[in-house]
Design a protein around this motif. Structure first.
Motif, PDB file in Angstrom:
ATOM      1  N   THR A 108      -1.455   6.347  -2.313  1.00 23.22           N
ATOM      2  CA  THR A 108      -1.837   4.965  -1.930  1.00 23.22           C
ATOM      3  C   THR A 108      -1.375   3.920  -2.988  1.00 23.22           C
ATOM      4  O   THR A 108      -0.801   2.800  -2.481  1.00 23.22           O
ATOM      5  N   GLN A 111       2.422   3.279  -1.950  1.00 18.60           N
ATOM      6  CA  GLN A 111       2.611   2.577  -0.759  1.00 18.60           C
ATOM      7  C   GLN A 111       2.317   1.022  -1.148  1.00 18.60           C
ATOM      8  O   GLN A 111       2.775   0.156  -0.371  1.00 18.60           O
ATOM      9  N   SER A 115       5.008  -1.737  -0.498  1.00 11.24           N
ATOM     10  CA  SER A 115       4.717  -2.566   0.499  1.00 11.24           C
ATOM     11  C   SER A 115       4.497  -4.051   0.224  1.00 11.24           C
ATOM     12  O   SER A 115       5.021  -5.031   0.757  1.00 11.24           O
ATOM     13  N   PHE A 172       5.960  10.178   1.694  1.00 13.42           N
ATOM     14  CA  PHE A 172       4.962   9.071   2.014  1.00 13.42           C
ATOM     15  C   PHE A 172       4.872   8.113   1.011  1.00 13.42           C
ATOM     16  O   PHE A 172       3.823   7.257   0.840  1.00 13.42           O
ATOM     17  N   SER A 175       5.990   2.893   3.503  1.00 15.27           N
ATOM     18  CA  SER A 175       5.321   2.708   4.959  1.00 15.27           C
ATOM     19  C   SER A 175       5.770   1.583   5.705  1.00 15.27           C
ATOM     20  O   SER A 175       5.697   0.387   5.047  1.00 15.27           O
ATOM     21  N   GLY A 178       2.476  -0.702   6.163  1.00 13.97           N
ATOM     22  CA  GLY A 178       1.725  -1.601   5.159  1.00 13.97           C
ATOM     23  C   GLY A 178       2.630  -2.702   4.842  1.00 13.97           C
ATOM     24  O   GLY A 178       2.239  -3.639   4.544  1.00 13.97           O
ATOM     25  N   LEU A 223      -5.573  -1.951   3.157  1.00 19.06           N
ATOM     26  CA  LEU A 223      -4.534  -1.442   3.093  1.00 19.06           C
ATOM     27  C   LEU A 223      -4.719   0.214   2.552  1.00 19.06           C
ATOM     28  O   LEU A 223      -4.507   1.019   2.538  1.00 19.06           O
ATOM     29  N   SER A 224      -5.138  -0.118   1.198  1.00 19.25           N
ATOM     30  CA  SER A 224      -5.428   0.911   0.158  1.00 19.25           C
ATOM     31  C   SER A 224      -6.372   2.082   0.961  1.00 19.25           C
ATOM     32  O   SER A 224      -6.249   3.170   0.725  1.00 19.25           O
ATOM     33  N   TYR A 226      -7.149   2.521   4.129  1.00 18.60           N
ATOM     34  CA  TYR A 226      -6.342   3.125   5.085  1.00 18.60           C
ATOM     35  C   TYR A 226      -5.385   4.127   5.027  1.00 18.60           C
ATOM     36  O   TYR A 226      -5.520   5.341   5.170  1.00 18.60           O
ATOM     37  N   VAL A 227      -4.604   3.870   3.762  1.00 18.21           N
ATOM     38  CA  VAL A 227      -3.781   4.751   3.251  1.00 18.21           C
ATOM     39  C   VAL A 227      -4.180   6.025   2.753  1.00 18.21           C
ATOM     40  O   VAL A 227      -3.982   7.053   2.641  1.00 18.21           O
ATOM     41  N   SER A 230      -5.848   8.302   5.119  1.00 18.59           N
ATOM     42  CA  SER A 230      -4.614   8.857   5.903  1.00 18.59           C
ATOM     43  C   SER A 230      -4.354  10.240   4.912  1.00 18.59           C
ATOM     44  O   SER A 230      -3.901  11.186   5.390  1.00 18.59           O
ATOM     45  N   ALA A 231      -4.046  10.119   3.574  1.00 18.87           N
ATOM     46  CA  ALA A 231      -3.375  10.766   2.694  1.00 18.87           C
ATOM     47  C   ALA A 231      -4.584  11.896   2.455  1.00 18.87           C
ATOM     48  O   ALA A 231      -4.098  13.082   2.344  1.00 18.87           O
TER      49      ALA A 231
END
Length: 300
Positions: A108, A111, A115, A172, A175, A178, A223-224, A226-227, A230-231
């Motif tokens: 996180t 990215q 990003s 990862f 991204s 991002g 974004l934080s 979401y990432v 996902s991770a």
């Protein structure tokens, strides 16, 4: 002597117009039915989505007899914590929990950093063929992960990074999604801000961290979340890059609870509940940031 009338008499055979009260009553009845139908559909959707989560939590506190009863018990009659202690004893749950937290946090932060820098470059730095470069950058989103997972595995294994934290996070750290999301948010800033900062003597680095980043906190928060989610929920990559239980993440550890030697639905549900806690907390407390961040850049 003439008599004034406020409403002309309808002609013979002409249909009499409906009374205003009847029209309003019909409209209100239709609105009420429509609203009730919408609420009913929303209630069905809520129950459909929330019931599996509820049953996982309830089942984690049930004993084996209640979990295997028919019809199934929906409320634990005798609350027990043996499922959580059994899950901790069955697998190195604490270590795998820490592995998932470390991997998700590092991915996180990485990215976010990459990003922010890439999005700032696409918005504020002079660049030749900016649209072409950005299009090529977005094309990486169209490459399926399954197409590059084997080359990534062979590369990292050849570097000796298998079964390490570097192997878990290295693919990862950047991204395209991002960068696209933050670019759309950064474009909402008026150009006068950059001009004023330049007149004030602020360079790109100071303008980025003192003005651009603070003004785009909702997009960064979305974004934080979401990432991180996902991770946290990754399964396939940690499965092939790790070899020992102490380096595996929580999602891999939960699958070992389904082994024939320890097949206990209570242990599985307890592990699932523990894995759900961070994701539920992020969704509940970060929902407004998700909505505000994802809609940033939608209207220019």
């Amino acid at each position: 002597m003439t008599t004034l009338t406020t409403e002309a008499e309808p002609k013979a055979g002409a249909p009499r117009p409906p009374a205003r009260a009847r029209v309003l009553a019909g409209r209100s009845a239709r609105d009420l039915l429509g609203r009730a139908a919408v609420y009913l559909l929303l209630a069905v959707a809520v129950v459909t989505v929330a019931f599996p989560v509820y049953y996982a939590v309830a089942g984690a506190f049930m004993g084996p007899s209640e979990l295997s009863s028919y019809p199934p018990a929906l409320v634990p009659h005798s609350v027990t914590g043996r499922n959580f202690s059994g899950a901790v004893d069955a697998i190195p749950l604490a270590r795998q929990y820490a592995n998932s937290a470390i991997v998700a946090t590092v991915i996180t932060l990485a990215q976010l950093f990459t990003s922010v820098l890439a999005a700032y470059a696409f918005v504020f730095l002079p660049m030749k063929a900016r649209a072409v470069v950005f299009g090529v950058f977005l094309a990486t989103l169209m490459v399926p992960w399954e197409a590059i997972i084997i080359p990534n595995y062979l590369t990292l294994s050849g570097w000796g990074l298998g079964n390490t934290y570097f192997g878990l996070v290295l693919p990862f750290l950047a991204s395209g999604f991002g960068t696209f999301m933050l670019r759309q948010a950064f474009r909402q800033l008026p150009g006068e801000l950059r001009d004023a900062a330049r007149i004030d003597g602020a360079g790109h680095w100071r303008f980025l961290w003192r003005i651009v980043v603070p003004l785009n906190k909702p997009a960064l928060a979305a974004l934080s979340i979401y990432v991180f989610l996902s991770a946290w929920n990754q399964y396939f990559w940690p499965l092939i890059i790790t070899r020992t239980a102490n380096m595996q993440t929580l999602q891999i550890g939960l699958t070992s609870l389904r082994d024939a030697e320890m097949a206990d639905p209570g242990l599985i549900l307890a592990g699932v509940v523990l894995s759900l806690l961070p994701t539920l907390a992020l969704v509940v407390f970060g929902q407004r940031f998700i909505v505000r961040g994802l809609t940033a850049g939608a209207v220019r």
